[in-house]
Motif scaffolding. Structure first.
Motif, mmCIF file in Angstrom:
data_model
loop_
_atom_site.group_PDB
_atom_site.id
_atom_site.type_symbol
_atom_site.label_atom_id
_atom_site.label_comp_id
_atom_site.label_asym_id
_atom_site.label_seq_id
_atom_site.Cartn_x
_atom_site.Cartn_y
_atom_site.Cartn_z
ATOM 1 N N TRP A 104 -5.638 -8.880 4.166
ATOM 2 C CA TRP A 104 -4.271 -8.370 4.004
ATOM 3 C C TRP A 104 -3.696 -8.713 2.631
ATOM 4 O O TRP A 104 -2.800 -8.033 2.140
ATOM 5 N N GLN A 105 -4.218 -9.754 1.976
ATOM 6 C CA GLN A 105 -3.698 -10.157 0.671
ATOM 7 C C GLN A 105 -4.143 -9.236 -0.472
ATOM 8 O O GLN A 105 -3.640 -9.344 -1.583
ATOM 9 N N ARG A 108 -0.572 -4.761 -1.946
ATOM 10 C CA ARG A 108 0.882 -4.940 -1.925
ATOM 11 C C ARG A 108 1.572 -3.748 -1.296
ATOM 12 O O ARG A 108 2.701 -3.842 -0.869
ATOM 13 N N ARG A 109 0.896 -2.621 -1.287
ATOM 14 C CA ARG A 109 1.492 -1.396 -0.758
ATOM 15 C C ARG A 109 0.938 -1.144 0.639
ATOM 16 O O ARG A 109 -0.267 -0.983 0.820
ATOM 17 N N TRP A 110 1.820 -1.116 1.622
ATOM 18 C CA TRP A 110 1.428 -0.857 3.000
ATOM 19 C C TRP A 110 2.154 0.385 3.484
ATOM 20 O O TRP A 110 3.356 0.509 3.300
#
Length: 175
Positions: A104-105, A108-110
């Protein structure tokens, strides 16, 4: 592991079809052509063929672009923090901590929904296993490695663990 890891292309395409139900795409290449662009594709080189750094006899996956000096400084600090004569097992735990990649790291864009889900991260993890193994074997043909998805943890989510299995990793002087 709480779920099966969708490592095959059909399972990954099925996930894409659920996330993009209005898409005309039916295959992985169709999704690439419809959703991607040349410029968006360039950074994915580092995800599927990561930079590798060697320090203190160990190999590290450098997905965040820290560079060899950062790994060396961090490991040197670990060596200085404690008394000499610590166990080899303790050294391996330090090396493992640097090679535990929390997926997940990486982004930055989800997009929300399934994008940040355990299912999506497991799919991504499953798809990078083979390229990472190939990358490690290509760069260090005299060594053996494992690359595995570790069972998802509520604290860190889905992680990949890289370990050198041969030759034996010994602690540096002063450990």
């Amino acid at each position: 592991m709480s779920r099966s890891v969708p490592t095959s292309v059909p399972e990954s395409v099925a996930l894409l079809r659920r996330v993009y139900p209005d898409s005309e795409a039916r295959t992985g290449p169709d999704h690439l052509a419809e959703l991607g662009s040349v410029i968006e594709a360039i950074p994915y080189r580092w995800l599927y063929w990561p930079e590798l750094v060697e320090s203190h006899g160990a190999v590290f996956v450098d997905l965040f672009g820290a560079g060899a000096a950062a790994f060396r400084e961090g490991l040197d600090a670990s060596v200085r923090r404690g008394p000499t004569g610590r166990s080899r097992t303790a050294w391996l735990a330090v090396v493992d901590s640097y090679n535990l990649i929390e997926l997940w790291q990486l982004f930055r864009r989800w997009r929300g929904g399934l994008d940040a889900s355990e299912e999506a991260l497991l799919a991504l993890g499953g798809l990078v296993l083979e390229p990472w193994r190939a990358r490690l074997n290509s760069a260090f043909p005299d060594r053996m490695f494992t690359v595995e998805i570790v069972p998802p943890d509520p604290e860190v989510g889905v992680c990949l663990q890289v370990r050198q299995t041969a030759p034996r990793l010994d602690p540096p002087a002063g450990w």
